[in-house]
Design a protein around this motif. Sequence first.
Motif, PDB file in Angstrom:
ATOM      1  N   ARG A 139      -9.162  -1.584  -1.747  1.00  0.00           N
ATOM      2  CA  ARG A 139      -8.422  -0.426  -2.240  1.00  0.00           C
ATOM      3  C   ARG A 139      -7.292  -0.878  -3.164  1.00  0.00           C
ATOM      4  O   ARG A 139      -6.416  -1.626  -2.788  1.00  0.00           O
ATOM      5  N   THR A 167      -4.157   4.769  -5.472  1.00  0.00           N
ATOM      6  CA  THR A 167      -4.100   5.993  -4.708  1.00  0.00           C
ATOM      7  C   THR A 167      -4.597   7.140  -5.575  1.00  0.00           C
ATOM      8  O   THR A 167      -4.190   7.283  -6.717  1.00  0.00           O
ATOM      9  N   ASN A 175       0.824  -1.201   0.000  1.00  0.00           N
ATOM     10  CA  ASN A 175       0.000   0.000   0.000  1.00  0.00           C
ATOM     11  C   ASN A 175       0.863   1.256   0.000  1.00  0.00           C
ATOM     12  O   ASN A 175       0.557   2.226  -0.702  1.00  0.00           O
ATOM     13  N   GLN A 216       2.299   2.218  -3.388  1.00  0.00           N
ATOM     14  CA  GLN A 216       1.380   2.811  -4.352  1.00  0.00           C
ATOM     15  C   GLN A 216       1.411   4.333  -4.306  1.00  0.00           C
ATOM     16  O   GLN A 216       0.952   5.000  -5.225  1.00  0.00           O
ATOM     17  N   THR A 258      -6.297   0.943   4.914  1.00  0.00           N
ATOM     18  CA  THR A 258      -5.576  -0.310   5.088  1.00  0.00           C
ATOM     19  C   THR A 258      -5.139  -0.491   6.536  1.00  0.00           C
ATOM     20  O   THR A 258      -5.221  -1.596   7.084  1.00  0.00           O
ATOM     21  N   SER A 287      -2.887   5.943   3.653  1.00  0.00           N
ATOM     22  CA  SER A 287      -3.095   4.501   3.812  1.00  0.00           C
ATOM     23  C   SER A 287      -4.010   4.169   4.986  1.00  0.00           C
ATOM     24  O   SER A 287      -4.040   3.019   5.433  1.00  0.00           O
TER      25      SER A 287
END
Length: 276
Positions: free
Chosen positions: A271, A274, A158, A161, A192, A189
């Motif tokens: 997700r 971004t 994550n 990204q 997440t 993030s």
Amino acid sequence: MKNKTRNVIIYALLSIWAIIVLFPFYWMILTSIKSYSSYNSEYVPKFIALSPTVENYVTAFTAVPLAKYFFNTIVFTVVTTGMMLVVVVLSAFAFARLDFKGKDLLFSLFLSLMMIPNELVIITNFVTITNLNMRNTFSGLILPSVTSVFYIYLLKENFEQIPENIYKAAKVDGTSDFRYLFRVMIPISKPTIVTITILKVIECWNSYVWPRLITDDQNYFLVSNGIQEIRENGFGRENVPAMMAAVVVISVPLVILFLVFRDKIMEGVARGGTKG
């Protein structure tokens, strides 16, 4: 007409499946509000409670130290999750943005740990904790659970990204790594991280094998151990409604947690990129 018919069939099947999935929870709650005499007198199970009572919930907390187990579980869950988040966030940031010798090899070794059966890890942790004289302590319960290779991998992916140009621009402006982490990466993030937090809370709350193995003192029992202890000492076998009341009390926090953060959980799992 075809679309309407298809939708009716789909919703009918989903409704049937929902009933199948939710029925055990309904039966658990139903049993918990039946009196001991009423439950034992039912030769044919009834799907409604004619005389509901909360006596079983009182019995569950007075017959065994359920409140103590509940408190221990809260302490274990909060401390373990907090320490895990620190380890996971810093580790994911290091693997995602920092450059150091052997990073790729080290991360590959981390991922290879996921291939080791959990039973082998438990044996190693048990020997280590025992040699450190940390059995029947909160430290012995908590320390083996403060990291997770899977969560580090998930958060690292994550973090990666997020465009690296943002990181380079922040470094040019003199921003420290910690400030960039807390001001940029963590907010972006957040879904997440929330998902990881909730999953860890559920994992800690449902933890059974490790607490059962490392503790034999009731002062350190968690709710999962407490339920097993209730069943083994005869109370749960004799008074099933009170046993179900204890299970309901233990299950409610996780249900509430999921209902409150279900959108965040789905957002964190789904997700894929971004924005901005």
